[in-house]
Design a protein around this motif. Structure first.
Motif, PDB file in Angstrom:
ATOM      1  N   ASP A 128      57.588  23.659 -69.072  1.00 37.48           N
ATOM      2  CA  ASP A 128      57.966  22.273 -68.800  1.00 37.48           C
ATOM      3  C   ASP A 128      59.454  22.139 -68.467  1.00 37.48           C
ATOM      4  N   ASP A 133      53.135  21.518 -67.872  1.00 40.05           N
ATOM      5  CA  ASP A 133      53.987  20.971 -68.943  1.00 40.05           C
ATOM      6  C   ASP A 133      53.888  21.805 -70.214  1.00 40.05           C
ATOM      7  N   GLU A 139      59.237  24.926 -64.009  1.00 37.46           N
ATOM      8  CA  GLU A 139      59.349  23.729 -63.162  1.00 37.46           C
ATOM      9  C   GLU A 139      60.672  23.021 -63.413  1.00 37.46           C
TER      10      GLU A 139
HETATM   11 CA    CA Z   1      56.058  17.113 -66.235  1.00 36.71          CA
END
Ligand code: CA
Ligand code: C2E
Ligand code: CA
Ligand code: CA
Length: 279
Positions: A202, A180, A236
């Protein structure tokens, strides 16, 4: 105005009451979740942006409660963190992920890494390094095939102790990633104080590509900064081709998200990996 003010108060009060009730319910059901085998892991691939192959997997826990149905880890992990139930959950996750990694190795997937999300309690556990060494040894794994995902919040709480723990983990041969990244702290100087291997950009940044030029610039800057510090970068939550293209153009090392693959059930993992290899 007075009336509606009081209504609002009652509304929030009722919501709070409902929340703490469902929290108690979750706590109660968590007690037997392990012995009832209600937990399982699913695995989401991380793609090497240059080769287009699967570099690693992230183990993600799932809970199907007989009484409550599917409960998201975003809901039950914080509750388990608070009351200490996370300890046995974390042991289950580590054991299961290492078992799967050993199985993958024996099927010839020699270069795939396994990433595990560390809980805040696990990170504070003085026996963490010893426990990891022993589970790695028992499954005859290479420590470098295991990656730990930690959050900024976890390491900022007690910086000195965190630095020592991170160093010990690296000395044991494990890989470390900050999860994150970009959401926790504005100061980036801590990246030089803590040695890690990887940053995970993140999803909240990736999500806004290509609509928000600010987030695009931030993402590109994070990648450039990470590379200056000799860190790998994973993005991500990649959901679209445009996002993947942008990340690739900006030299992001790895990507993970629904665009490439959703988390895979344990029993399907080897088949899916074999199919992805052929593509
Ligand atoms: Ca996350
Ligand atoms: P995280 O570590 O940031 O994991 C990423 C989350 O994003 C996962 O949700 C994953 O399923 C989801 N995701 C992956 N690709 C996409 C995408 O393209 N779009 C969208 N919208 N979402 C995507 P999940 O599995 O529900 O996990 C939520 C959080 O729960 C995790 O966030 C992590 O903080 C925690 N968690 C999950 N498994 C474990 C575990 O085994 N141990 C601990 N301590 N925490 C865990
Ligand atoms: Ca993670
Ligand atoms: Ca994450």
């Amino acid at each position: 105005a007075k009336e509606s003010g009081r209504d609002q108060y009652c509304y929030y009060d009722a919501q709070l009451e409902e929340a703490s009730q469902s929290k108690r319910l979750i706590e109660k059901e968590l007690v037997n979740a392990i012995s009832n085998s209600e937990f399982r892991l699913v695995y989401q691939p991380k793609i090497d942006m240059i080769k287009g192959t699967v570099n690693g997997l992230e183990a993600l826990i799932r809970w199907r409660s007989t009484k409550l149905g599917d409960i998201s880890p975003d809901v039950f992990i914080p509750i388990a963190e608070q009351n200490g139930q996370i300890t046995s959950i974390s042991d289950f996750v580590m054991e299961e992920a290492c078992t799967k990694l050993a199985e993958l190795q024996s099927h010839g997937f020699k270069h795939i890494n396994m990433a595990v999300n560390l809980s805040a309690r696990q990170f504070k556990d003085r026996e963490l390094v010893d426990k990891l060494r022993s589970v790695i040894k028992r499954h005859r794994l290479k420590p470098s095939h295991l990656e730990l995902e930690l959050t900024e919040t976890m390491i900022m709480e007690d910086k000195e102790r965190a630095r020592t723990t991170l160093r010990k983990l690296q000395e044991a041969g494990l890989k470390l990633a900050i999860d994150d990244f970009g959401t926790g702290y504005s100061s980036l100087s801590y990246l030089q104080y803590f040695r890690v291997d990887k940053l995970k950009v993140d999803r909240s940044f990736v999500m806004n590509i290509p609509d928000n030029s600010n987030d695009m610039e931030l993402t590109a800057a994070i990648i450039a900064l990470a590379h200056k510090l000799n860190l790998q970068v994973v993005a991500e939550g990649v959901e679209t081709e445009a996002q993947s293209g942008f990340l690739n153009d900006n030299n992001c090392d790895e990507a993970q998200g629904y665009f490439f693959c959703k988390p895979i059930e344990s029993d399907d993992l080897i088949d899916v990996l074999l199919k992805m290899e052929k593509q």
